[in-house]
Motif scaffolding. Structure first.
Motif, short mmCIF file in Angstrom:
data_model
loop_
_atom_site.label_atom_id
_atom_site.label_comp_id
_atom_site.label_asym_id
_atom_site.label_seq_id
_atom_site.Cartn_x
_atom_site.Cartn_y
_atom_site.Cartn_z
N HIS A 1 0.79 -1.21 0.09
CA HIS A 1 -0.12 -0.10 -0.19
C HIS A 1 0.82 1.12 -0.27
O HIS A 1 0.73 2.21 -0.78
CB HIS A 1 -1.16 -0.04 1.30
CG HIS A 1 -1.84 1.13 1.16
ND1 HIS A 1 -2.95 1.19 0.86
CD2 HIS A 1 -1.56 2.39 1.86
CE1 HIS A 1 -3.46 2.51 1.19
NE2 HIS A 1 -2.52 3.24 1.82
N GLU A 2 1.80 1.37 1.02
CA GLU A 2 2.46 2.77 0.97
C GLU A 2 3.56 3.02 0.18
O GLU A 2 3.83 3.91 -0.44
CB GLU A 2 3.08 2.60 2.64
CG GLU A 2 1.88 2.94 3.54
CD GLU A 2 1.33 4.25 3.95
OE1 GLU A 2 1.55 5.05 3.00
OE2 GLU A 2 0.26 4.21 4.55
N ALA A 3 4.32 1.92 0.17
CA ALA A 3 5.74 2.04 -0.83
C ALA A 3 5.40 1.98 -2.17
O ALA A 3 6.16 2.83 -2.91
CB ALA A 3 6.71 1.04 -0.14
N VAL A 4 4.59 1.13 -2.74
CA VAL A 4 4.27 1.01 -4.11
C VAL A 4 2.96 1.59 -4.34
O VAL A 4 3.14 2.57 -5.17
CB VAL A 4 4.59 -0.47 -4.23
CG1 VAL A 4 4.36 -0.66 -5.80
CG2 VAL A 4 5.57 -1.31 -3.81
N GLY A 5 2.09 1.26 -3.78
CA GLY A 5 0.61 1.63 -4.20
C GLY A 5 0.27 3.21 -4.59
O GLY A 5 0.01 3.69 -5.46
N GLY A 33 13.23 2.60 3.43
CA GLY A 33 13.97 2.39 2.07
C GLY A 33 13.17 3.03 0.86
O GLY A 33 12.38 3.69 1.21
N ILE A 34 13.67 2.79 -0.20
CA ILE A 34 13.16 3.21 -1.43
C ILE A 34 12.39 2.14 -2.09
O ILE A 34 13.22 1.13 -2.29
CB ILE A 34 14.45 3.95 -2.30
CG1 ILE A 34 15.16 4.86 -1.52
CG2 ILE A 34 13.78 4.26 -3.59
CD1 ILE A 34 14.63 6.10 -1.31
N ALA A 35 11.40 2.06 -2.36
CA ALA A 35 10.61 1.04 -2.67
C ALA A 35 11.28 0.03 -3.87
O ALA A 35 11.34 -1.11 -3.60
CB ALA A 35 9.03 1.48 -2.82
N PHE A 36 11.55 0.73 -4.71
CA PHE A 36 11.63 0.28 -6.15
C PHE A 36 13.27 -0.34 -5.96
O PHE A 36 13.51 -1.39 -6.78
CB PHE A 36 11.62 0.94 -7.39
CG PHE A 36 10.33 1.27 -7.81
CD1 PHE A 36 9.17 0.49 -7.04
CD2 PHE A 36 10.05 2.11 -8.65
CE1 PHE A 36 7.98 0.72 -7.42
CE2 PHE A 36 8.74 2.30 -8.93
CZ PHE A 36 7.47 1.67 -8.61
#
Lengths: 461, 431
Positions: free
Chosen positions: A245-249, A413-416
């Motif tokens: 949800h948070e990091a990618v969505g 972190g950085i999601a990707f």
């Protein structure tokens, strides 16, 4: 439940614009017992009607806190006037997006209310169980929270329909003290989609979960601070859902893509390990009702699943009608407003990273020195995909075995980048649906995830 | 809705049900909101709202109901709901309403907006950003004018009525060069006049300068213990965390507050004074009446580091035998220090200017851990570059006992008044 009092006002929709008329009711029931004291005992609700008009890319919106044909007439006129007035302040024009289909979406279910005394009775029974069985707790809180949405949507060129989304939860919070008198806490949510009697027919069904929560709190009493740094961790399923949800969505919501999110230049590129596939489910997951099903959105788009990441490749965004036309995608029903007074925004529904093939036991035993992060209190992310989750429950892993519990900490972190470090994904998924997503307005969302082994930054002393 | 007529109707409805003790608030409001997306006007929103909130007492039992149907039928339903909730409750003598505060009418802000000037000010802001901060993208902005009227009564004789109106402007921005983009930054302010260009209001200029300087952040390596300079935005965030963790109803009633028995004692550095000042001229729309029915008052929570009072509602006060605080608003004012921000930074060997804190909610033990957003490294008294993937960890109570300094400069955004606050002993960690 709303009765259809507004459909006849479609005749007032203006030509050459797109209009959506929405009747909408929100209802809340809330009871809070703090150490047995009833500190909140509330029933609230609000209903009204709104209209949104798209005049070639500029929008007018109006709402009235009254659900009636007269109010519908008033908001259609006001929203149309607003759209035309705003058009005078902008020269940019966008062609009206095409319709993704017309028709009627039938009412999905009913909403059943119960008297407040039943709700208080449930909370008292749960509170009594905790007080009697765990007298060593320094504090306990039992909260019942129920919200439901009931909406009727009429669109000038898309679908119409009636949708209800009730959900209710019991939150149990426990506090204890460490040997040096420092307080530690844990909480757990029970419940989900549906009304009181769908979820809470027998309080005893909650007791195993409450017992488990107490055991983890006792572990946390003896807990240690995490060691700050870049660590190998096994993220639990609830944390996996938070990540989805948070990091990618949020980065793949098209309005944020338009604003410059990292997902813009990453479309059709590898953004995660091949083990990662992520979907925003509309209403059905593996043949069963999704945690918070959405059948129709507030632009009149019939809801479908949106595949966001397929085997590590970013394949799509979540859209409203305008952004879908802009990015050459199909709208999947993500435009939603929280109350009658809220304009629809691009929102997630049931966002989930799909399961893999590993077992949780295999994953934990594979970590020589790291952490098992089980549950999160909150999370945030921004356009770069830099995310943060508060970790409320976790354990250290030493030589493949669980060690001491962790005191509260945070991971980032950085999601990707972080998703590319995922090298094991569990064969089961855990869902949660008790929270709110905040983006100008609150929104009820479901989020799900498997356990994932990955590398992540953890805070600590 | 004729609010006074409805209040009389509600009194009759409640009295017909033999309810002799209650309080309620009726309100109506109107919002005109202009939404911008990527620098252009996108949506004009008009919201007409009304609501009724009722709390009734049956002996020592209480229940509440609220809704927005203020027709006679709607108010009857609401009274039934509140009564049913009260009937279901257990007796608790701590629940009460404020004693008679008399009658008063409060008029705040402006009831007659100048929407043309408001739109011009927004356009002027966008034009200024475009020319002076070319790398900044205003992703979204929202300018709203809100006007309201409320009336509250209780059966002890109090009647308060309020009329208010204010403008609010907020922006969500990032900066970019090529494919390189910063994270999001947010700021905003409230005002009742349109005398000054918006770019000079609140903390807008500093946010614009900082975000433009954050396109190429460095990843911090390792960890160190250093000084954290809270910007006014993050200072407000930390002060709210401090207050809610140690001073509010929940933690005082259940006894988990670490400041439970600290009233009159030193709990923070003597440089720290925290007050609620709803009548301060820098606060645009200070609270005038509390939800409990008290006339709002200025209250000092911490004076020169000494805890003056917990921040308790009437219920919390009755439950714990401590004094009630007649302010439930958010009109926080922190007194300025004696150093300039420049002098503060010059005194720091190694630390971080914390633009924003994205972290888990601290537990009652005060431990916090989170990501430093829009933040800059300080080394040898100088500001180095922006940082990313950087975390700050510490303890709320300890941090405010280790205040290195508080700036003379204050940010007044209409809602609170905050200086920069530098605290020592924070663990700052990177990869």
């Amino acid at each position: 439940m709303l009765q259809d009092l507004i459909g006849s006002k479609r005749a007032l929709f203006a030509d050459n614009v797109q209009t959506v008329l929405r009747g909408h009711e929100n209802r809340v029931r809330r009871v809070v017992l703090l150490k047995g004291n009833l500190v909140q005992n509330q029933r609230s609700g609000g209903r009204g009607v709104s209209a949104r008009v798209n005049n070639q890319g500029v929008y007018g919106f109006a709402s009235e806190a009254e659900y009636s044909p007269e109010a519908a007439e008033k908001v259609i006129r006001a929203a149309t006037e607003n759209a035309l007035a705003l058009g005078k302040h902008t020269t940019k024009r966008i062609a009206l997006p095409p319709s993704a289909g017309t028709g009627t979406v039938e009412l999905n279910r009913g909403i059943e209310d119960v008297e407040q005394k039943e709700i208080i009775g449930l909370c008292r029974e749960i509170d009594g169980y905790i007080e009697k069985k765990y007298p060593d707790l320094t504090s306990r809180t039992v909260v019942y929270y129920e919200d439901s949405q009931d909406r009727i949507v009429y669109s000038s060129d898309a679908c119409c329909g009636h949708l209800v989304t009730p959900r209710c939860y019991v939150y149990v919070m426990m506090s204890a003290e460490t040997k040096d008198g420092t307080p530690v806490e844990l909480f757990k949510a029970f419940g989900g989609f549906g009304c009181f009697r769908d979820n809470f027919t027998d309080p005893a069904k909650l007791y195993p979960g409450i017992d488990g929560l107490y055991q983890r709190l006792m572990d946390k009493k003896e807990g240690i601070y995490a060691e700050a740094g870049y660590k190998t961790v096994v993220l639990g399923g609830l944390m996996g859902g938070m990540l989805a949800h948070e990091a990618v969505g949020h980065t793949v919501e098209a309005d944020l893509v338009r604003g410059g999110s990292v997902a813009g230049p990453s479309l059709n590129k590898q953004v995660a390990s091949e083990l990662v596939t992520m979907v925003d489910f509309a209403h059905t997951v593996n043949g069963e009702t999704a945690p918070l099903p959405v059948y129709l959105d507030d632009e009149g788009t019939r809801a479908e699943d949106a595949v966001l990441i397929q085997n590590g490749i970013l394949t799509g965004y979540m859209n409203d009608r305008e952004s879908a036309a802009e990015y050459g995608m199909r709208p999947a029903g993500n435009a939603r407003g929280w109350t009658f007074a809220d304009e629809p925004l691009i929102r997630m529904r049931n966002t989930c990273i799909l399961p893999g093939k590993s077992t949780v036991e295999e994953m934990i035993s594979s970590v020589e020195d790291g952490y098992y992060l089980i549950d999160s209190g909150n999370g945030q992310a921004d356009l770069t995909g830099e995310f943060m989750f508060g970790v409320t429950c976790g354990y250290e892993i030493k030589n493949g075995k669980l060690g001491k519990a962790l005191l509260d900490t945070t991971v980032t972190g950085i999601a990707f980048d972080m998703l590319k470090t995922v090298d094991m994904v569990s064969d089961t998924v855990m869902w949660s649906s008790s929270g709110f997503c905040g983006k100008k307005q609150p929104m009820a969302v479901g989020m799900g995830g498997p356990h994932m082994r990955c590398k992540i930054m953890i805070g600590g002393r | 809705m004729e609010i006074r007529k409805n209040a009389d109707l509600l009194d009759r409805i409640l009295q017909e049900r033999q309810i002799s003790k209650y309080n309620y608030t009726l309100s109506r409001s109107e919002k005109q909101e202009l939404n911008l997306e990527n620098g252009g006007f996108k949506l004009l929103r008009t919201v007409f709202s009304q609501s009724a909130q009722i709390r009734v007492f049956l002996g020592e039992k209480t229940g509440s109901a609220s809704g927005n149907d203020v027709s006679e039928e709607g108010l009857n339903l609401l009274a039934d709901e509140a009564k049913a909730a009260a009937e279901s409750a257990a007796e608790d003598p701590a629940h009460d309403i404020a004693p008679d505060q008399g009658h008063d009418v409060f008029r705040q802000g402006t009831q007659e907006p100048d929407m043309d000037k408001f739109i011009s000010r927004i356009q002027e802001f966008l034009d200024t950003v475009k020319s002076e901060y070319p790398k900044v993208r205003i992703m979204a902005a929202m300018g709203s004018y809100d006007r309201w009227n409320w009336l509250s009564r209780n059966t002890n004789g109090t009647e308060f009525e309020g009329f208010g109106g204010q403008y609010h402007f907020s922006v969500e921005m990032c900066a970019s060069e090529g494919e390189k983009t910063t994270g999001l930054d947010y700021t905003g302010f409230s005002t009742v006049t349109l005398d000054r260009p918006f770019i000079e209001e609140g903390d807008l200029r500093r946010h614009l300068e900082n975000i433009q300087g954050s396109i190429y952040p460095e990843t911090l390596q390792g960890k160190f213990e250093g000084t954290m300079v809270l910007t006014p935005d993050s200072a407000a965030q930390f002060i709210y965390m401090l207050v809610s963790n140690y001073m509010t109803d929940g933690v005082v009633i259940d006894g988990t507050s670490l400041w439970l028995d600290k009233v009159g004692q030193q709990v923070a550095d003597e440089k720290l004074t925290v007050s609620l000042k709803p009548y301060d001229k820098r606060i645009v729309m200070g609270q005038r009446a509390t939800g409990n029915g008290f006339r709002a008052e200025d209250v000092t929570l911490i004076e020169k580091g000494v805890l003056k009072t917990h921040w308790l509602s009437l219920y919390g006060a009755n439950k714990t035998g401590r004094p009630v605080v007649k302010n439930t608003g958010s009109d926080l004012v922190v007194e300025p220090g004696t150093q300039s921000l420049e002098e503060l930074i010059a005194s720091i060997d190694k630390g971080l200017i914390l633009g924003g804190f994205s972290g888990g909610n601290p537990g009652t033990n005060g431990e916090f851990s989170g990501v430093a957003k829009n933040s800059f490294l300080i080394e040898n008294g100088k500001i180095k570059g922006a940082v990313t993937e950087t975390m700050v960890n510490g303890n709320l109570g300890e941090a405010f006992r280790r205040i290195r300094g508080i700036s003379r400069e204050l940010l007044c955004d209409g809602g609170s008044v905050m200086p920069y606050i530098a605290v020592d002993g924070i663990v700052i960690s990177g990869k």
